[in-house]
Design a protein around this motif. Structure first.
Motif, short mmCIF file in Angstrom:
data_model
loop_
_atom_site.label_atom_id
_atom_site.label_comp_id
_atom_site.label_asym_id
_atom_site.label_seq_id
_atom_site.Cartn_x
_atom_site.Cartn_y
_atom_site.Cartn_z
N LEU A 19 0.83 -1.21 0.00
CA LEU A 19 0.00 0.00 0.00
C LEU A 19 0.86 1.26 0.00
CD1 LEU A 19 -2.93 -0.54 2.55
CD2 LEU A 19 -3.13 0.00 0.13
N GLU A 207 -1.03 5.66 -1.15
CA GLU A 207 -1.80 4.42 -1.29
C GLU A 207 -2.54 4.37 -2.63
OE1 GLU A 207 -4.37 3.58 1.99
OE2 GLU A 207 -2.70 3.33 3.40
N HIS A 306 -9.67 5.23 5.16
CA HIS A 306 -9.18 5.61 3.84
C HIS A 306 -10.23 5.22 2.82
CE1 HIS A 306 -4.63 5.82 4.98
NE2 HIS A 306 -5.24 6.98 5.10
N HIS A 323 -11.18 1.14 3.58
CA HIS A 323 -10.58 0.37 4.68
C HIS A 323 -10.28 1.28 5.85
CE1 HIS A 323 -7.19 1.89 2.26
NE2 HIS A 323 -6.50 1.89 3.39
N HIS A 325 -7.61 1.87 9.22
CA HIS A 325 -6.36 1.50 9.89
C HIS A 325 -6.51 1.77 11.38
CE1 HIS A 325 -3.89 1.26 6.20
NE2 HIS A 325 -4.56 2.32 5.78
ZN LIG Z 1 -4.93 3.02 3.95
#
Ligand SMILES: [Zn+2]
Ligand SMILES: [Zn+2]
Ligand SMILES: [Zn+2]
Length: 375
Positions: A19, A207, A306, A323, A325
């Motif tokens: 990523l 990313e 994100h 997603h 984190h």
């Molecule tokens: Zn990310």
């Protein structure tokens, strides 16, 4: 021939983060060092439901003089100390002059808005304590704010009744939560932040570039392929339901870092259906409860979403895969944390406990109840 995966349990090695297009040094042999750390008693929450001195509690006055309404669910307001502002002087870089020094001393103006989102009216209830419907309200609020900042031509655009109309078309929205004093969060009232800017910041930019390059090369989505790989290997899974997968990623830097991925390929929050939203609430609840249970403390972390930029090009929309984190700093106990210092600042990040070992510990913990409720 020895199993390649097993060899990595014993030798120092580097792992690649596709990523970020970066590497992390893993030193599993160091986990065999004797640990002299103290065993700490569970830290019991002593916070009241309401704190008259808290600027986030319902009805209380904030620093700049405004008062919070007596909100019942989530509550969003523009940060009194925003890092970026909508109104400021225009700036254009000087043209002409020395080409080298204009390259070496570059700057660009950034406009934006910073919102604070109170997760719920109760001063002492974190995400780990909240029932699923309350977490669903938070996800719906994130979605509402995101939709209201999309370009009006975007099919998901919807103005939000209780938030100011943006005066610029913003490029990106970062939704995040900083929890705990260890992460520099001074107010324990459960809240998150939403920063929206005219520029695309570094992490999502990096990313997106990796995901877009991967898509062009393999004609598939990097994170969809990662979900398939982790589902098949089953070595780093912390929690999963039908629509979400939580893993300690192969390339994790923080000891108990988690990457939470939507199983279907979704570019942004407005694309989530009802069952995906409730599945996300369940996954957030499971992760935060397990974190609290790990060292029997209110576990600190930085967490964020994100997703596609607000002004995403068609290519960026295709490359995006929603997603979350979770970056928690704790290493061995409620007070012993990892620092990114020395070699990590000057060479590259390093970890001792492997992501597989961290996943085994988090997977084995109870995600059913929070340690504080058990006290
Ligand atoms: Zn990310
Ligand atoms: Zn409060
Ligand atoms: Zn995908």
């Amino acid at each position: 021939m020895a199993d390649a995966g097993k060899i990595l349990d014993d030798i120092s090695h580097r792992r690649f983060n596709p990523l970020r297009n970066s590497w992390v040094l893993v030193s599993p042999h160091r986990t065999k060092r004797p640990w002299q750390g103290q065993h700490e008693a569970p830290s019991k929450s002593t916070l009241p439901e309401y704190d008259a001195g808290c600027y986030l509690c319902p009805g209380n006055a904030r620093a700049a003089g405004d008062s919070n309404p007596k909100y019942q669910s989530t509550f969003v307001f523009v940060n009194d100390y925003s890092a970026v502002k909508e109104e400021q002087q225009d700036y254009t870089a000087e043209v002409g002059g020395d080409e080298k020094s204009s390259f070496l001393l570059q700057a660009e103006a950034v406009k934006g808005i910073c919102f604070v989102i109170c997760f719920n009216p109760k001063h002492n209830l974190t995400l780990a304590d909240l029932p699923s419907p309350s977490i669903i309200s938070i996800i719906q609020t994130w979605t509402t704010i995101y939709r209201s900042h999309l370009p009006p031509t975007n099919p998901h655009y919807l103005p939000a009744p209780n938030t100011p109309t943006p005066t610029s078309q913003y490029s990106y929205m970062q939704i995040f939560e900083n929890k705990g004093v260890a992460m520099g969060c001074s107010n324990p009232h459960p809240h998150g932040q939403i920063w929206t800017t005219t520029t695309l910041p570094e992490e999502p930019s990096l990313e997106l570039l990796s995901m877009s390059t991967y898509r062009k090369k393999h004609n598939s989505c990097l994170l969809c392929d990662y979900v398939s790989t982790e589902t098949e290997k089953r070595e780093r899974i912390v929690f999963e339901n039908a629509l979400w997968l939580a893993v300690v990623p192969w390339w994790a830097i923080w000891p108990f870092e988690i990457l939470l991925l939507s199983k279907p390929c979704k570019a942004c929050l407005p694309q989530l259906g009802e069952s995906e939203v409730s599945g996300l609430a369940e996954a957030i609840s499971q992760i935060t409860k397990r974190y609290d249970n790990l060292f029997e403390t209110s576990f600190p972390y930085s967490m964020g979403i994100h997703q596609a930029p607000l002004d995403a090009t068609e290519e960026q929309k295709l490359a995006s895969h929603l997603h979350l984190h979770f970056y928690p700093p704790l290493l061995r106990s409620a007070t012993v944390r990892k620092f990114l210092v020395g070699y990590e600042m000057l060479a590259e990040p390093q970890r001792d406990i492997t992501p597989e070992q961290a996943a085994v510990r988090l997977r084995a913990l109870s995600g059913v109840r929070c340690y504080r409720q058990a006290l």
